[in-house]
Design a protein around this motif. Structure first.
Motif, PDB file in Angstrom:
ATOM      1  N   ASP B 194       7.244  -0.111  -3.784  1.00  0.00           N
ATOM      2  CA  ASP B 194       7.880  -1.304  -3.243  1.00  0.00           C
ATOM      3  C   ASP B 194       8.244  -1.177  -1.770  1.00  0.00           C
ATOM      4  OD1 ASP B 194       8.036  -3.636  -4.630  1.00  0.00           O
ATOM      5  OD2 ASP B 194       9.632  -2.943  -5.965  1.00  0.00           O
ATOM      6  N   ASP B 195       8.820  -0.016  -1.395  1.00  0.00           N
ATOM      7  CA  ASP B 195       9.236   0.163   0.006  1.00  0.00           C
ATOM      8  C   ASP B 195       8.045  -0.015   0.941  1.00  0.00           C
ATOM      9  OD1 ASP B 195      11.705   0.668  -0.903  1.00  0.00           O
ATOM     10  OD2 ASP B 195      11.636   2.862  -0.586  1.00  0.00           O
ATOM     11  N   ASP B 196       6.956   0.560   0.540  1.00  0.00           N
ATOM     12  CA  ASP B 196       5.772   0.468   1.381  1.00  0.00           C
ATOM     13  C   ASP B 196       5.255  -0.950   1.432  1.00  0.00           C
ATOM     14  OD1 ASP B 196       5.986   3.235  -0.028  1.00  0.00           O
ATOM     15  OD2 ASP B 196       4.915   3.590   1.869  1.00  0.00           O
ATOM     16  N   GLN B 197       5.358  -1.633   0.294  1.00  0.00           N
ATOM     17  CA  GLN B 197       4.936  -3.031   0.286  1.00  0.00           C
ATOM     18  C   GLN B 197       5.761  -3.865   1.257  1.00  0.00           C
ATOM     19  OE1 GLN B 197       2.341  -4.597  -0.826  1.00  0.00           O
ATOM     20  NE2 GLN B 197       1.505  -2.727  -1.718  1.00  0.00           N
ATOM     21  N   SER B 198       7.058  -3.574   1.367  1.00  0.00           N
ATOM     22  CA  SER B 198       7.882  -4.345   2.306  1.00  0.00           C
ATOM     23  C   SER B 198       7.383  -4.150   3.723  1.00  0.00           C
ATOM     24  CB  SER B 198       9.349  -3.907   2.265  1.00  0.00           C
ATOM     25  OG  SER B 198       9.733  -3.535   0.991  1.00  0.00           O
ATOM     26  N   LEU B 199       7.012  -2.946   4.033  1.00  0.00           N
ATOM     27  CA  LEU B 199       6.478  -2.716   5.369  1.00  0.00           C
ATOM     28  C   LEU B 199       5.141  -3.394   5.549  1.00  0.00           C
ATOM     29  CD1 LEU B 199       6.693   0.186   7.664  1.00  0.00           C
ATOM     30  CD2 LEU B 199       4.390  -0.565   7.053  1.00  0.00           C
ATOM     31  N   LEU B 200       4.249  -3.188   4.567  1.00  0.00           N
ATOM     32  CA  LEU B 200       2.893  -3.769   4.666  1.00  0.00           C
ATOM     33  C   LEU B 200       2.958  -5.281   4.805  1.00  0.00           C
ATOM     34  CD1 LEU B 200       1.024  -1.619   1.960  1.00  0.00           C
ATOM     35  CD2 LEU B 200       0.826  -1.442   4.454  1.00  0.00           C
ATOM     36  N   ALA B 201       3.985  -5.875   4.184  1.00  0.00           N
ATOM     37  CA  ALA B 201       4.115  -7.333   4.206  1.00  0.00           C
ATOM     38  C   ALA B 201       4.156  -7.874   5.634  1.00  0.00           C
ATOM     39  CB  ALA B 201       5.369  -7.753   3.448  1.00  0.00           C
ATOM     40  N   LYS B 202       4.576  -7.038   6.566  1.00  0.00           N
ATOM     41  CA  LYS B 202       4.723  -7.526   7.939  1.00  0.00           C
ATOM     42  C   LYS B 202       3.435  -7.415   8.738  1.00  0.00           C
ATOM     43  CE  LYS B 202       9.348  -5.614   7.759  1.00  0.00           C
ATOM     44  NZ  LYS B 202       9.861  -4.266   8.067  1.00  0.00           N
ATOM     45  N   VAL B 203       2.477  -6.684   8.197  1.00  0.00           N
ATOM     46  CA  VAL B 203       1.260  -6.422   8.971  1.00  0.00           C
ATOM     47  C   VAL B 203       0.270  -7.579   8.802  1.00  0.00           C
ATOM     48  CG1 VAL B 203      -0.684  -4.821   9.259  1.00  0.00           C
ATOM     49  CG2 VAL B 203       1.596  -3.951   8.634  1.00  0.00           C
ATOM     50  N   PRO B 204      -0.158  -8.199   9.884  1.00  0.00           N
ATOM     51  CA  PRO B 204      -1.019  -9.383   9.749  1.00  0.00           C
ATOM     52  C   PRO B 204      -2.391  -9.101   9.121  1.00  0.00           C
ATOM     53  CG  PRO B 204      -0.464  -8.958  12.074  1.00  0.00           C
ATOM     54  CD  PRO B 204       0.258  -7.944  11.263  1.00  0.00           C
ATOM     55  N   TRP B 205      -2.981  -7.973   9.430  1.00  0.00           N
ATOM     56  CA  TRP B 205      -4.319  -7.674   8.917  1.00  0.00           C
ATOM     57  C   TRP B 205      -4.299  -6.391   8.090  1.00  0.00           C
ATOM     58  CZ3 TRP B 205      -8.437 -10.949   9.626  1.00  0.00           C
ATOM     59  CH2 TRP B 205      -8.306 -11.951  10.596  1.00  0.00           C
ATOM     60  N   LEU B 206      -4.588  -6.548   6.823  1.00  0.00           N
ATOM     61  CA  LEU B 206      -4.749  -5.355   5.989  1.00  0.00           C
ATOM     62  C   LEU B 206      -6.228  -5.248   5.633  1.00  0.00           C
ATOM     63  CD1 LEU B 206      -1.680  -5.659   3.579  1.00  0.00           C
ATOM     64  CD2 LEU B 206      -1.943  -4.148   5.584  1.00  0.00           C
ATOM     65  N   ILE B 207      -6.753  -4.073   5.888  1.00  0.00           N
ATOM     66  CA  ILE B 207      -8.181  -3.880   5.615  1.00  0.00           C
ATOM     67  C   ILE B 207      -8.310  -2.866   4.494  1.00  0.00           C
ATOM     68  CG2 ILE B 207     -10.366  -3.162   6.655  1.00  0.00           C
ATOM     69  CD1 ILE B 207      -9.141  -4.076   9.349  1.00  0.00           C
ATOM     70  N   VAL B 208      -8.930  -3.285   3.398  1.00  0.00           N
ATOM     71  CA  VAL B 208      -8.906  -2.480   2.185  1.00  0.00           C
ATOM     72  C   VAL B 208     -10.302  -1.975   1.835  1.00  0.00           C
ATOM     73  CG1 VAL B 208      -8.308  -2.468  -0.268  1.00  0.00           C
ATOM     74  CG2 VAL B 208      -7.063  -3.963   1.310  1.00  0.00           C
ATOM     75  N   LYS B 209     -10.354  -0.699   1.557  1.00  0.00           N
ATOM     76  CA  LYS B 209     -11.580  -0.161   0.965  1.00  0.00           C
ATOM     77  C   LYS B 209     -11.216   0.471  -0.380  1.00  0.00           C
ATOM     78  CE  LYS B 209     -14.744   2.024   3.539  1.00  0.00           C
ATOM     79  NZ  LYS B 209     -15.429   3.134   4.281  1.00  0.00           N
ATOM     80  N   THR B 210     -11.865  -0.011  -1.432  1.00  0.00           N
ATOM     81  CA  THR B 210     -11.582   0.554  -2.754  1.00  0.00           C
ATOM     82  C   THR B 210     -12.791   0.371  -3.652  1.00  0.00           C
ATOM     83  OG1 THR B 210     -10.143   0.453  -4.694  1.00  0.00           O
ATOM     84  CG2 THR B 210     -10.541  -1.604  -3.553  1.00  0.00           C
ATOM     85  N   ASP B 211     -12.934   1.240  -4.616  1.00  0.00           N
ATOM     86  CA  ASP B 211     -13.978   1.068  -5.625  1.00  0.00           C
ATOM     87  C   ASP B 211     -13.335   0.987  -7.004  1.00  0.00           C
ATOM     88  OD1 ASP B 211     -13.057   3.632  -5.692  1.00  0.00           O
ATOM     89  OD2 ASP B 211     -15.013   4.602  -5.549  1.00  0.00           O
TER      90      ASP B 211
END
Ligand SMILES: Nc1nc2c(ncn2[C@@H]2O[C@H](COP(=O)(O)OP(=O)(O)O)[C@@H](O)[C@H]2O)c(=O)[nH]1
Ligand SMILES: Nc1nc2c(ncn2[C@@H]2O[C@H](COP(=O)(O)OP(=O)(O)O)[C@@H](O)[C@H]2O)c(=O)[nH]1
Lengths: 475, 475
Positions: B194-211
């Motif tokens: 959750d803590d990390d999500q609060s921070l990530l929430a502020k970032v305009p561009w999230l670029i995800v790589k996952t399989d």
């Protein structure tokens, strides 16, 4: 209905249905034939059945005839005479050979006995009521069947060659071996002459080995002409009628046929058989053959063209379903075809399913399951609405004959090139005799036996072969 | 009818039908789902579509967000935020990854943009109205997608590791790379806290790589709990709904699907999908796998036993027709099965047809036609009435999810031995998350994340995996 079930009188009723389900069920799978057996053929078959009952294995007549093989006693006028058919060669060849031999048996008022070979019993039901058509295994000469050849002392041709047949006297031999295999010689070929037939007529036991459909040359023997014309007023129907009369798949083969049919073919609106036999030792699929198959089926509109542009057509809700039954030792041709109709839409909106029961990769005539499959596949091909066959293949001849189908014949490729045209329509549904004699019995000279009468012609797929073609009693 | 066509409100009307025929035609091929999307999910999707229209490519909002990537200007409160999904891995993996990413996008009120990779555009229609979901090709970071990994300077996990994230201040980076690939490290896994999500929430561009299908661990993030429970009151339906919402085959793939279906499957009374994925480098078919397939399908009565005695059963006139759709890189399994039901009669009197669209022999992710086929096959599997899948395979997960099917899962064989039992029923139709974190964000210690809540459990086919299982809103 009963007439349908008995194939217009070709079959006789009274057999046990469960012992050989195919006999009385075939009409459920095959469209009614456009060709009716003549009433004369039907009555001759019924007569034959009576004769077979009287003379077949386990009869007094058989026993006494058997005794004469070695004793050399003279034949009584009421005695039974026999043709013994030796099981030889691939399955398609065998069926053609056996049908030819049966016709000869019928024409000469003899009784047919069938060497069971590896699997005749496993593949075919008894065609005649009450008495078996199988040669009893204690038949005295049975051990010599394999070694019988052109040079055997009892071989008719070799006896002629060595001048040991005395045509003048009454003392005919009690048995003769007739070598009618594709490699036979000029003396063996005299079988197809009237004079020789008169002599042979006196011999109680004729033992025949052949891998050929020799019916066309029987049509050229004058003494059989009238009878043949009464039996087959529609000429090109000999194998169609005799094949359906003789060859009933045994129950396990019938299982293969009916299961495959119901699973893959019965729901189709239309079906096409594609018999691909490539006489080439390289592993397939060969490009020029694949191209030929496509050129033939597409040009002749047997199969629909596809839209390779992949321009999207809204799928039709209930498109016509076409089933293509492919038989081939190789799986590549049907895979290519199946993929083509998967990847691209047919221009006509139809959908095309492609099915191949087996791909044995190479010919393995000895394994039991192998020939069960081969027989099932010939039969399945004969159930299709249209047929494309390969040149030179007896496998295809059997299918077309049983099915009453005039196929498109794929022209035999030369030099790895797709022939042009890729295929030709067959003149008749009759098989081709691959090794006919070219001899005029009267003038004792060479002659083109494909040019003597209108109803015996050279084959479409083999220039030196002979086949019976259509025509209604032009005598 | 219209509700059926829109899959119970999952889809929105108004798309051009011809441009993507599958979108509004899928209901013609698939049975009505037993699972209805919740009204809340439907309204959230409609909201999302509006957001996507406002923020998607070629909008003013997109342009201004793009400018901020490098300028580092502060974000306005009305500005759009994005998740960019990088195309990565095999097709099944990609679909699961993309669905997971979309769920995350939805939960975080962002906008999803999809890297087109080699063939995303060739395989999938646009799922959102008006604005494309495809990332514009001039996106500034696009050239770095391939090289993004755990150690990239903008990788969130690597930044945490190196202590370069300042969680206290307002000055968040304009973009972050989230490395959620199966090989990710402990710092990357903090994404699920959750803590990390609060921070990530502020970032305009999230670029995800996952399989991976990381949805199960999203369910374990407390701040998303309530929303998820409203979106998916029936828990085990996440991929079923989102997959059918997002993934519409393009017209040529739809051609493959509909042609195959109509040709080989539509006439059957019942169908079974068999997805055979053998993670073994030896060429198949492997005997222990074949035995396993038979043991599973026969024991579970998914397929009828055959009578190997070959005792002849009179064929039924109109037997039930069962179609088995096999997908496998190898052709041997389906050939064995097809031959079995050809050679022997089913005890039940049914006939069983076995079909396999392709056998590519090995995984070749790059060829265009290869993935079109793979996508068509996953979809075709999803149209069957019952399904047997292989352990560990995302290919099977996609099929079961789209089809709303709880499959029988073939237990992964060890030491070339057929497992006993050969297969197990799936608890839910959800995919398995193969690489979940085992970390308690609060206590900052290891924990069994498969034992925290009743609806997130270890998978049937992979003991350390996590999946969402059924249960109706136990909160
Ligand atoms: N199952 C199967 N066997 C075939 C096929 N083509 C040839 N064979 C086998 O090869 C043999 C070929 O001999 P034959 O039947 O006399 O046909 P021909 O050689 O084509 O005249 C057959 O008996 C079969 O055993 C085929 O399409 N399917
Ligand atoms: N056509 C086809 N391709 C397959 C099959 N199994 C695997 N593949 C190919 O191998 C790839 C496997 O990757 P993926 O879809 O991620 O599935 P997974 O490896 O089973 O999890 C697919 O994308 C296909 O390209 C199959 O049954 N049919």
């Amino acid at each position: 209905k009963s007439n349908e079930k008995l194939l217009g009188g070709l079959l006789t009723s009274g057999f046990d249905e469960a012992a050989c389900a195919s006999r009385y069920q075939s009409f459920l799978y095959r469209k009614i034939s456009a060709y009716k057996p003549s009433p004369y053929l039907v009555s001759r078959l019924r007569n034959y059945e009576d004769l077979h009952k009287r003379c077949g294995p386990a009869t007094q007549a058989y026993k006494s005839a058997l005794e004469k093989i070695h004793s050399g006693h003279k034949l009584g006028s009421m005695d039974c005479k026999y043709v013994v058919w030796i099981s030889y060669s691939g399955l398609g060849n065998r069926m053609l050979a056996l049908a030819s031999t049966f016709l000869y048996t019928l024409l000469t008022n003899r009784v047919l006995l069938v060497d069971r070979g590896n699997d005749m019993e496993d593949l075919f039901c008894e065609p005649f009521p009450e008495k078996s058509w199988l040669l009893p295994t204690n038949f005295p000469l049975i051990d010599q069947f394999n070694s019988f050849d052109q040079k055997s002392p009892h071989c008719y041709g070799s006896m002629l060659k060595n001048n040991v047949v005395d045509t003048s006297t009454e003392s005919v031999p009690s048995y003769l071996y007739l070598h009618l295999v594709h490699d036979y010689g000029d003396h063996d070929k005299l079988f197809f002459c009237d004079d020789d037939q008169s002599l042979l007529a006196k011999v109680p036991w004729l033992i025949v080995k052949t891998d050929n459909y020799f019916v066309p040359s029987i049509f050229l023997i004058p003494s059989f002409e009238e009878e043949l014309s009464k039996l087959f007023p529609e000429k090109g129907t000999v194998f169609h009628h005799l094949g359906r009369y003789l060859f009933h798949p045994t129950n396990h083969v019938w299982g293969l046929i009916t299961r495959y049919y119901k699973t893959y073919l019965s729901k189709a609106d239309e079906s096409l058989g594609l018999q691909i036999r490539v006489f080439d030792t390289r592993p397939g699929p060969l490009k020029h053959v694949m191209d030929q198959i496509l050129a033939c089926t597409l040009n002749q509109k047997l199969l629909p063209e596809v839209d390779m542009q992949d321009s999207f057509v809204m799928p039709i809700e209930n498109p016509k379903l076409k089933a293509v039954l492919v038989t081939s030792l190789n799986s590549g041709y049907s895979e290519n075809l199946r993929n083509m109709y998967w990847e691209y839409p047919a221009m006509t909106g139809e959908v095309v399913g492609v099915y191949q029961p087996s791909h044995e990769e190479y010919q393995q005539s000895e394994k039991q399951m192998h020939n069960r499959r081969a027989w099932a596949e010939m039969y399945l091909l004969s159930l299709t609405d249209g047929l494309v066959t390969s040149s030179w293949s007896t496998f295809g001849y059997v299918a077309q004959g049983l099915g009453g189908l005039k196929p498109w014949i794929l022209v035999k490729p030369e030099n790895d090139t797709t022939p042009d045209p890729p295929c030709r329509p067959a003149m008749s549904m009759e098989p081709c005799f691959h090794a006919p004699p070219f001899y005029d019995c009267k003038t004792k000279r060479g002659i083109d036996t494909g040019a003597l009468v209108p109803h015996v012609r050279h084959c479409e797929d083999m220039s030196w072969g002979l086949k019976v073609v259509d025509g209604y009693d032009e005598l």
